[in-house]
Design a protein around this motif. Structure first.
Motif, PDB file in Angstrom:
ATOM      1  N   ARG A 128       0.822  -1.217   0.000  1.00 32.84           N
ATOM      2  CA  ARG A 128       0.000   0.000   0.000  1.00 32.84           C
ATOM      3  C   ARG A 128       0.851   1.259   0.000  1.00 32.84           C
ATOM      4  O   ARG A 128       0.531   2.225  -0.690  1.00 32.84           O
ATOM      5  N   CYS A 142       0.071   4.118   7.617  1.00 34.03           N
ATOM      6  CA  CYS A 142      -0.646   3.194   6.722  1.00 34.03           C
ATOM      7  C   CYS A 142      -1.276   2.064   7.532  1.00 34.03           C
ATOM      8  O   CYS A 142      -2.439   1.712   7.318  1.00 34.03           O
ATOM      9  N   GLN A 158      -4.269   3.586   9.564  1.00 31.21           N
ATOM     10  CA  GLN A 158      -5.398   3.925   8.695  1.00 31.21           C
ATOM     11  C   GLN A 158      -6.093   2.676   8.164  1.00 31.21           C
ATOM     12  O   GLN A 158      -7.320   2.633   8.074  1.00 31.21           O
ATOM     13  N   THR A 159      -5.316   1.669   7.809  1.00 24.87           N
ATOM     14  CA  THR A 159      -5.903   0.431   7.291  1.00 24.87           C
ATOM     15  C   THR A 159      -6.758  -0.244   8.348  1.00 24.87           C
ATOM     16  O   THR A 159      -7.897  -0.648   8.077  1.00 24.87           O
ATOM     17  N   VAL A 160      -6.248  -0.363   9.553  1.00 26.04           N
ATOM     18  CA  VAL A 160      -7.003  -1.020  10.624  1.00 26.04           C
ATOM     19  C   VAL A 160      -8.239  -0.208  10.990  1.00 26.04           C
ATOM     20  O   VAL A 160      -9.317  -0.771  11.201  1.00 26.04           O
ATOM     21  N   LYS A 161      -8.113   1.138  11.051  1.00 28.63           N
ATOM     22  CA  LYS A 161      -9.264   1.975  11.398  1.00 28.63           C
ATOM     23  C   LYS A 161     -10.357   1.920  10.340  1.00 28.63           C
ATOM     24  O   LYS A 161     -11.536   1.854  10.652  1.00 28.63           O
ATOM     25  N   SER A 162      -9.968   1.967   9.072  1.00 29.87           N
ATOM     26  CA  SER A 162     -10.977   2.051   8.021  1.00 29.87           C
ATOM     27  C   SER A 162     -11.509   0.696   7.568  1.00 29.87           C
ATOM     28  O   SER A 162     -12.668   0.591   7.185  1.00 29.87           O
ATOM     29  N   GLU A 163     -10.686  -0.356   7.619  1.00 22.50           N
ATOM     30  CA  GLU A 163     -11.112  -1.649   7.086  1.00 22.50           C
ATOM     31  C   GLU A 163     -11.135  -2.770   8.114  1.00 22.50           C
ATOM     32  O   GLU A 163     -11.592  -3.866   7.811  1.00 22.50           O
ATOM     33  N   GLY A 164     -10.591  -2.518   9.284  1.00 19.37           N
ATOM     34  CA  GLY A 164     -10.543  -3.547  10.316  1.00 19.37           C
ATOM     35  C   GLY A 164      -9.243  -4.329  10.259  1.00 19.37           C
ATOM     36  O   GLY A 164      -8.514  -4.290   9.269  1.00 19.37           O
ATOM     37  N   ALA A 191      -8.102  -6.716   7.344  1.00 19.63           N
ATOM     38  CA  ALA A 191      -7.607  -6.148   6.090  1.00 19.63           C
ATOM     39  C   ALA A 191      -6.108  -6.356   5.945  1.00 19.63           C
ATOM     40  O   ALA A 191      -5.585  -6.375   4.828  1.00 19.63           O
ATOM     41  N   LYS A 214      -5.204  -9.516   3.727  1.00 22.77           N
ATOM     42  CA  LYS A 214      -5.640  -9.677   2.339  1.00 22.77           C
ATOM     43  C   LYS A 214      -4.527 -10.379   1.574  1.00 22.77           C
ATOM     44  O   LYS A 214      -3.371 -10.005   1.663  1.00 22.77           O
TER      45      LYS A 214
END
Length: 103
Positions: free
Chosen positions: A30, A61, A64-70, A73, A76
């Motif tokens: 990412r 990164c 933000q990934t954990v906050k927005s997608e759990g 994520a 993946k």
């Protein structure tokens, strides 16, 4: 029968490798692939147009990934990674054991 135990232990070790490395790979990918956001008419003192990035750092990164997608994520691509590491580990460790016997 000896190979069967090597196969199972190699495949299980690849599971551990995939669990440990997949979140790092997701964050790395990412950060590397982030697109620059076009800032509307932000001009610096020397006349250059400033652009900002989506993530300011690796930790940003991750957060933000954990906050927005759990948290899931971060995993993946886990199955393809595990299926890629499994056969590689099996071949490596069986070959390694045979070479140890040979030498």
């Amino acid at each position: 029968m000896l190979y069967f135990s090597h196969d199972r232990s190699s495949f299980i070790s690849s599971l551990g490798g995939a669990v440990a490395s997949t979140p790092l790979d997701v964050v790395r990918t990412r950060v590397m692939n982030q697109k620059k956001l076009k800032a509307p008419a932000q001009v610096s003192g020397n006349g250059a147009v400033c652009t900002s990035r989506i993530y300011s750092s690796t930790v940003d990164c991750l957060v933000q990934t954990v906050k927005s997608e759990g948290p899931l994520a971060l995993y993946k691509g886990f199955i393809p990674t595990w299926l890629r590491l499994g056969p590689w580990n099996i071949i490596f460790f069986v070959t390694f054991e045979q070479l140890k016997k040979f030498y």
